[in-house]
Design an enzyme around this catalytic site. Structure first.
Site, mmCIF file in Angstrom:
data_model
loop_
_atom_site.group_PDB
_atom_site.id
_atom_site.type_symbol
_atom_site.label_atom_id
_atom_site.label_comp_id
_atom_site.label_asym_id
_atom_site.label_seq_id
_atom_site.Cartn_x
_atom_site.Cartn_y
_atom_site.Cartn_z
ATOM 1 N N ASP A 242 20.180 -60.897 12.358
ATOM 2 C CA ASP A 242 20.418 -60.688 13.075
ATOM 3 C C ASP A 242 19.492 -60.305 14.302
ATOM 4 O OD1 ASP A 242 23.547 -60.853 13.922
ATOM 5 O OD2 ASP A 242 23.539 -58.612 14.088
ATOM 6 N N LYS B 81 56.241 -76.763 21.129
ATOM 7 C CA LYS B 81 55.994 -75.158 21.440
ATOM 8 C C LYS B 81 56.762 -73.518 20.509
ATOM 9 C CE LYS B 81 54.683 -74.291 25.189
ATOM 10 N NZ LYS B 81 54.433 -74.219 26.426
ATOM 11 N N LYS C 166 47.714 -75.891 19.267
ATOM 12 C CA LYS C 166 47.925 -75.319 20.895
ATOM 13 C C LYS C 166 47.352 -73.648 20.854
ATOM 14 C CE LYS C 166 50.394 -76.155 24.963
ATOM 15 N NZ LYS C 166 50.019 -75.005 25.796
ATOM 16 N N CYS D 84 60.184 -28.880 13.224
ATOM 17 C CA CYS D 84 59.765 -27.354 13.604
ATOM 18 C C CYS D 84 60.147 -26.235 14.105
ATOM 19 C CB CYS D 84 58.500 -27.407 12.391
ATOM 20 S SG CYS D 84 57.110 -27.081 13.619
ATOM 21 N N TYR E 191 38.999 -80.862 22.833
ATOM 22 C CA TYR E 191 40.310 -81.573 21.683
ATOM 23 C C TYR E 191 40.282 -82.847 22.491
ATOM 24 C CZ TYR E 191 42.366 -79.131 26.034
ATOM 25 O OH TYR E 191 42.689 -79.168 27.230
ATOM 26 N N CYS F 94 55.078 -27.485 8.885
ATOM 27 C CA CYS F 94 55.822 -28.420 10.037
ATOM 28 C C CYS F 94 55.767 -28.967 8.489
ATOM 29 C CB CYS F 94 55.074 -29.242 10.568
ATOM 30 S SG CYS F 94 56.070 -30.271 11.593
ATOM 31 N N GLU G 98 16.248 -61.497 13.018
ATOM 32 C CA GLU G 98 15.673 -63.002 13.120
ATOM 33 C C GLU G 98 15.696 -64.231 14.454
ATOM 34 O OE1 GLU G 98 15.195 -65.300 8.763
ATOM 35 O OE2 GLU G 98 17.141 -64.697 9.735
ATOM 36 N N CYS H 74 58.159 -28.877 18.691
ATOM 37 C CA CYS H 74 58.185 -30.105 17.858
ATOM 38 C C CYS H 74 58.803 -30.643 17.917
ATOM 39 C CB CYS H 74 56.995 -29.332 17.062
ATOM 40 S SG CYS H 74 56.844 -30.516 15.296
ATOM 41 N N ASP I 118 45.514 -70.837 22.845
ATOM 42 C CA ASP I 118 46.664 -70.339 24.139
ATOM 43 C C ASP I 118 45.639 -69.947 24.880
ATOM 44 O OD1 ASP I 118 48.081 -70.102 25.593
ATOM 45 O OD2 ASP I 118 49.150 -67.971 24.379
ATOM 46 N N ASP J 266 17.236 -61.965 16.952
ATOM 47 C CA ASP J 266 16.308 -60.795 18.081
ATOM 48 C C ASP J 266 14.713 -60.882 18.247
ATOM 49 O OD1 ASP J 266 18.715 -60.331 18.586
ATOM 50 O OD2 ASP J 266 18.163 -58.206 17.478
ATOM 51 N N SER K 51 48.807 -82.516 31.899
ATOM 52 C CA SER K 51 49.079 -81.009 31.609
ATOM 53 C C SER K 51 50.252 -81.721 30.163
ATOM 54 C CB SER K 51 50.465 -80.843 31.960
ATOM 55 O OG SER K 51 51.529 -80.800 32.348
ATOM 56 N N LEU K 52 51.206 -81.614 29.353
ATOM 57 C CA LEU K 52 52.204 -81.597 28.440
ATOM 58 C C LEU K 52 53.096 -81.528 28.614
ATOM 59 C CD1 LEU K 52 49.552 -80.766 25.473
ATOM 60 C CD2 LEU K 52 49.751 -83.101 26.058
ATOM 61 N N ARG L 217 41.299 -76.507 35.260
ATOM 62 C CA ARG L 217 41.964 -78.235 35.104
ATOM 63 C C ARG L 217 42.154 -77.579 36.673
ATOM 64 N NH1 ARG L 217 46.936 -79.696 34.753
ATOM 65 N NH2 ARG L 217 48.359 -78.251 34.862
ATOM 66 N N GLU M 94 39.725 -76.099 25.326
ATOM 67 C CA GLU M 94 40.052 -74.680 25.638
ATOM 68 C C GLU M 94 38.995 -73.404 25.113
ATOM 69 O OE1 GLU M 94 42.681 -74.956 26.771
ATOM 70 O OE2 GLU M 94 43.726 -73.372 26.592
ATOM 71 N N LYS N 269 49.756 -85.757 19.471
ATOM 72 C CA LYS N 269 48.862 -87.401 20.232
ATOM 73 C C LYS N 269 48.741 -88.976 19.341
ATOM 74 C CE LYS N 269 46.022 -83.776 22.178
ATOM 75 N NZ LYS N 269 44.435 -83.662 21.851
HETATM 76 S S1 IVH Z 1 45.363 -82.742 25.169
HETATM 77 C C1 IVH Z 1 46.304 -84.992 28.015
HETATM 78 N N1 IVH Z 1 45.431 -80.592 23.358
HETATM 79 O O1 IVH Z 1 47.505 -76.917 26.835
HETATM 80 C C2 IVH Z 1 45.955 -84.128 27.110
HETATM 81 N N2 IVH Z 1 46.101 -79.618 24.902
HETATM 82 O O2 IVH Z 1 50.082 -77.582 27.887
HETATM 83 C C3 IVH Z 1 45.797 -82.481 27.768
HETATM 84 N N3 IVH Z 1 45.841 -77.316 25.043
HETATM 85 O O3 IVH Z 1 46.213 -77.841 29.372
HETATM 86 C C4 IVH Z 1 45.846 -81.448 27.374
HETATM 87 N N4 IVH Z 1 44.694 -77.167 22.687
HETATM 88 O O4 IVH Z 1 45.431 -76.707 28.273
HETATM 89 C C5 IVH Z 1 44.634 -80.498 24.444
HETATM 90 N N5 IVH Z 1 44.827 -79.596 20.972
HETATM 91 C C6 IVH Z 1 44.569 -79.787 21.991
HETATM 92 C C7 IVH Z 1 44.572 -78.432 22.835
HETATM 93 C C8 IVH Z 1 45.761 -78.542 24.492
HETATM 94 C C9 IVH Z 1 45.226 -75.747 23.419
HETATM 95 C C10 IVH Z 1 46.571 -76.827 26.005
HETATM 96 C C11 IVH Z 1 45.371 -77.233 26.885
HETATM 97 C C12 IVH Z 1 46.595 -78.147 28.012
HETATM 98 C C13 IVH Z 1 47.757 -77.801 28.239
HETATM 99 C C14 IVH Z 1 48.920 -78.165 28.013
#
Ligand code: IVH
Length: 681
Positions: A33, A317, A115, A414, A228, A434, A35, A411, A117, A37, A82-83, A136, A176, A293
Site C-alpha cells: 500500500d 436459476k 451468474k 431473572c 462475460y 442472572c 509503494e 430480564c 448478481d 500511495d 436478457s436471458l 443495459r 456485470e 451458452k
Molecule cells: S450473458 C445474451 N453472462 O444476467 C447474453 N449474463 O438475466 C446476455 N449476468 O443482463 C447476458 N452473469 O446482467 C451473461 N456470465 C454471464 C452473466 C450474465 C450475470 C446477468 C446480466 C444479464 C442478466 C440476464
C-alpha cells in the site's frame, strides 16, 4: 526537461496500471500500500506541475468528476439482450434439445459461467482507449455512466496489448458490475458509522453506487467488474467461439466470470450447476444461477433469438433465497454480557433448500425502523451461512390483528429491571447472578473456541447451574464427583469421563483461558495477541489502556474493555480462583528469544489433519512466528490443505498461492521452510 518528466510520468503510470491489474484482476498484488500511495502522490505532484501532460488514461483520472444533473441516453450499437431461465434439470435438457434442433447438429459445446448478481454494463474502447460505458437500460438504450465506470480500478482505461488478438479499432466488452460480500459489509459498517442509510444487499449497494450522479461518490465505493461477453468487435478477426472471446477479454486486461468451463455434454453442464449451487455460500460474491451458452458463434447465429432473448443461451436459476412467511412471535434471549436479543419465531419455510424457523432481529430500533409486528407477513432472506434476516414487512397483507412488539423492562430470565444506556442499541440485564447470562458464559467457556471441554456439553452445564453447583467457570474445577455420579442418567463411568475432560482443560494455553473469560470484544485472535504480548493473566490484569492499546492489532475500544473487565472485583476473584485451580494463567515467552523462523508468513489451515489437531498446529505455527488466518486472501503466504480440503484450497490455487501438504506442515513445525515454498517465506 519535459522529456525527463514525460518519461517519469510514463514509468509511474505503467507501474500503477500493472499493480492495479495484479490486485484487481489477478488477485495477486506485488506492491505494498505504501509503494502504491507514494507512486500516486508523485504522479499527482508531477501532473499538477505539468497540467498539460495529464491524459484521460492517467490513474489520477479515476477519482470522479463533478456531479451531472442527469444521465445522457446511450444507444447500444448491438442490443443488450436478457436471458431465458430454466429452473430444473428437465427444463435445462429441454433447452439443450431446442438448441440442437435449431443448430441442426447434436455436436454442440457449452460454456458455463456463474451468474453474478449485479448490473449489466457495456464498455466501449476506441483504438484501445476507454471511451464510453452504459447500462443495459431497456436493451436498446441505457444510461451513459462513463464517468462512474471510469472510477473502477478493474476496468482498464487502456486495453492491454495482446500479440495473439491484436488491437481492435472498436470493441464493446460487456459484463456485470458487482460488489464483493466482504466489501459490502465493510461499506455498510462505514455507512452506519457515518449515520448513513444501509444497503440491503451487495446488488443494491452496487446499483446505488453506480447510479450516483456524482462520480466522486462512485469512486469511494468498492465496485468491480466481471466481463462475460464481447458486444461487437471491429478491426481484428472475430473470435470463433465464446470461449475464445473470453480468452480475448482476459488478454485485454479484464477479469472474466470465474471458473468458466467448456463441456460437450449437457450432463456435465447439469453437474456444474449443482456444483455452483453447493458452493454458492462460500463465494465472496453473490450468484443467482449459472449461465449456459452454446460455444460456437456460427452455431449461435443458427440457433438464433426469440424476442429479446438468445435461444443459444439460458440461465439455470437457483432456488430463491428470499421467501415470504409469517412472524409468529418475538422471543427475547439474554446474551453472555446481559444484552437482550430479540429473535423472530417464524412459520417454518424452506429457503433455498434450508428450513428456516428463526431470524435475527438485531435490536428494538431495527424492529421499530422496519415496523415489524407480531403476526406480520414478512420477507425473509438467507444469505450464505449467515443467520436469516427479515428484509421487510408486507404491509398490504396486514389484517389489523398484528401486535406491536414491546421490549420488556425486566430480564426474561431473572426478572430484574433492565437498562438501556444512552447511545447503546440494546437493553442490558446488569444482574451478575442472572442465570441466563451464566448459562451463556459457561457455554462460551467450555466451547470449542475457548477451553474446548468436549466432555461437558451445554445441557450438562445447564444442569449444574440449575442444581446450584456452579456459579462461575471456576466452580467447574471444584465439582463433587460423587454427587455427579449420583445424577440421573450418569454414573461412575460418566463422572470419571467428565472429571478427566475438565482436568485435561487445565493444560489449555493461556489464550484460550483469556478468550474463555468472555471479555467484551475479545475474540480468539485478539486473545492470542494478548497472550503473546503479556504472557500472564496477572500482567494483563495490571496493564493500563495505553499499554494494551500499544499491542499491534489491539485498538482503544478493546483495550478499554479489558481494563473494564479487570476493574470489577468479582472478575479479579474469578481469575484468582482459576489460577488456583491450576489453569494455565501464564505462558513462557518464546524461548527462541526473538528468533521466529516463520515470522512474516500468513498461513491458512483447511481440511482434516491426520497428525495434529487444527488448534495444536495453529498454536505451534503462531509460536514460530507465523500469522494464522481464517480465510484466504492476497496476503496469504500458503494454504495447508488436509483431507477433504474444499473451497479455501481451491481459492488458493486460483490466486497462485502455494498449497501445502501435511508433510510440508511438519517441516514448518520444525521451523524450516518446505521446498514447495522455495526460498522466501
Ligand atoms: S450473458 C445474451 N453472462 O444476467 C447474453 N449474463 O438475466 C446476455 N449476468 O443482463 C447476458 N452473469 O446482467 C451473461 N456470465 C454471464 C452473466 C450474465 C450475470 C446477468 C446480466 C444479464 C442478466 C440476464
Amino acid at each position: 526537461m519535459t522529456d525527463a518528466v514525460q518519461r517519469r510520468l510514463d514509468e509511474i503510470r505503467q507501474a500503477i496500471d500493472r499493480w492495479n491489474y495484479e490486485y484487481y484482476i489477478l488477485d495477486a498484488p506485488s506492491a505494498t500500500d505504501a509503494e502504491w500511495d507514494a507512486a500516486m502522490n508523485e504522479l499527482r505532484a508531477l501532473e499538477s506541475e505539468h497540467p498539460e501532460l495529464v491524459t484521460p488514461e492517467s490513474p489520477t483520472q479515476r477519482v470522479g468528476t463533478d456531479a451531472q444533473s442527469t444521465f445522457a441516453q446511450f444507444e447500444h450499437v448491438r442490443p443488450m439482450l436478457s436471458l431465458s431461465n430454466v429452473y430444473s434439470e428437465e427444463e435445462l435438457r429441454a433447452w439443450a434439445a431446442r438448441a440442437v434442433r435449431f443448430a441442426g447438429s447434436d455436436d454442440l459445446e457449452f460454456v458455463t459461467e456463474p451468474k453474478i448478481d449485479g448490473l449489466a454494463v457495456g464498455v466501449t474502447y476506441v483504438d484501445g482507449a476507454f471511451t464510453v460505458a452504459a447500462t443495459r437500460g431497456n436493451g436498446l438504450a441505457g444510461d451513459d455512466i462513463t464517468e462512474n465506470i471510469r472510477t473502477l480500478p478493474s476496468v482498464p482505461l487502456r486495453l492491454r496489448r495482446s500479440d495473439r488478438f491484436g488491437m481492435p479499432t472498436r470493441i464493446e466488452i460487456r459484463g456485470e458490475i458487482y460488489m464483493r460480500r466482504s466489501d459490502f459489509e465493510a461499506l455498510n459498517t462505514r455507512m452506519a458509522e457515518n449515520g448513513g442509510k444501509l444497503f440491503m444487499n451487495p446488488r443494491n449497494a452496487a446499483a446505488g453506487s453506480l447510479r450516483q450522479k456524482d462520480a466522486r461518490i462512485t469512486a469511494q465505493r468498492p465496485l468491480r467488474m466481471f466481463a462475460y461477453q464481447v458486444g461487437y468487435v471491429e478491426g481484428i478477426p472475430q473470435p470463433r467461439s465464446h470461449w475464445e472471446s473470453l480468452e480475448m477479454i482476459r488478454e485485454f486486461g479484464f477479469a472474466t466470470s470465474p471458473d468458466s468451463t467448456l463441456y460437450d455434454t449437457i450432463d456435465l453442464v447439469w453437474d456444474r450447476g449443482e456444483y455452483w449451487l453447493e458452493h454458492r455460500p462460500s463465494l465472496d460474491f453473490e450468484i443467482d444461477g449459472m449461465v449456459i451458452k452454446v460455444n460456437d458463434l456460427a452455431q449461435q447465429e443458427e440457433i438464433g433469438y426469440v424476442a429479446r432473448e438468445p435461444r443459444w443461451a439460458t440461465a439455470y436459476k437457483f432456488p430463491a433465497v428470499q421467501q415470504v412467511t409469517r412472524l409468529l412471535d418475538i422471543q427475547v434471549n439474554v446474551g453472555r454480557t446481559g444484552t437482550l436479543n430479540p429473535l423472530a419465531v417464524l412459520e417454518s419455510v424452506n429457503i433455498g433448500g434450508v428450513v428456516v424457523s428463526r431470524a435475527t432481529l438485531h435490536n428494538e430500533d431495527e424492529i421499530a425502523r422496519k415496523d415489524i409486528r407480531i403476526g406480520d407477513t414478512v420477507v425473509v432472506q438467507r444469505a450464505g451461512d449467515v443467520i436469516p434476516q427479515i428484509v421487510k414487512v408486507m404491509e398490504d397483507r396486514r389484517t389489523g390483528d398484528e401486535v406491536v412488539f414491546q421490549m420488556p423492562d425486566t430480564c426474561p430470565s431473572c426478572g430484574q429491571p433492565v437498562h438501556r444506556e444512552e447511545g447503546e442499541a440494546k437493553r442490558l440485564c446488569t444482574n451478575a447472578a442472572c442465570p441466563a447470562q451464566l448459562q451463556r458464559r459457561m457455554q462460551h467457556f467450555i466451547g470449542r473456541s475457548a477451553m474446548d471441554i468436549d466432555g461437558v456439553g451445554d445441557k450438562l452445564a445447564d444442569r449444574f447451574i440449575e442444581l446450584g453447583w456452579i456459579h462461575d467457570a471456576a466452580d467447574l474445577y471444584a465439582l463433587d464427583y460423587d454427587a455427579v455420579a449420583g445424577l440421573e442418567g450418569l454414573g461412575e463411568k460418566s463422572a470419571e469421563n467428565i472429571r478427566s475432560a475438565i482436568e485435561a482443560s487445565k493444560t489449555q494455553p493461556l489464550w484460550r483461558v483469556i478468550h474463555g473469560l468472555g471479555i467484551r470484544h475479545i475474540g480468539e485472535r485478539t486473545a492470542t495477541l494478548l497472550a503473546d504480548h503479556f504472557h500472564s493473566l496477572d500482567a494483563l490484569g495490571a496493564a493500563s489502556v495505553d499499554e494494551i492499546a500499544a499491542v499491534p492489532g489491539i485498538g482503544g475500544v478493546l483495550a478499554q474493555s479489558v481494563v473494564d473487565f479487570f476493574a470489577e472485583a468479582p472478575n479479579r476473584e474469578l481469575v484468582r480462583r482459576l489460577a488456583e485451580a491450576g489453569l494455565q494463567t501464564r505462558q513462557d515467552a518464546p524461548e527462541r528469544d526473538g528468533e521466529q523462523p516463520l515470522a512474516g508468513m500468513t498461513l491458512v489451515l483447511t481440511g482434516r489433519l491426520e497428525r495434529h489437531t487444527r488448534a495444536e498446529a495453529e498454536e505451534s505455527l503462531r509460536y514460530l512466528g507465523a500469522t494464522v488466518a481464517g480465510s484466504v486472501s492476497k496476503k496469504t503466504t500458503a494454504v495447508v490443505a488436509g483431507e477433504a480440503a474444499g473451497s479455501k484450497a481451491e481459492k488458493a490455487r486460483q490466486l497462485n498461492i502455494p498449497v501445502l501438504s501435511e508433510t510440508d506442515l511438519a517441516t514448518l513445525l520444525d521451523g524450516r521452510i518446505p521446498e514447495a515454498l522455495g526460498e522466501s517465506p
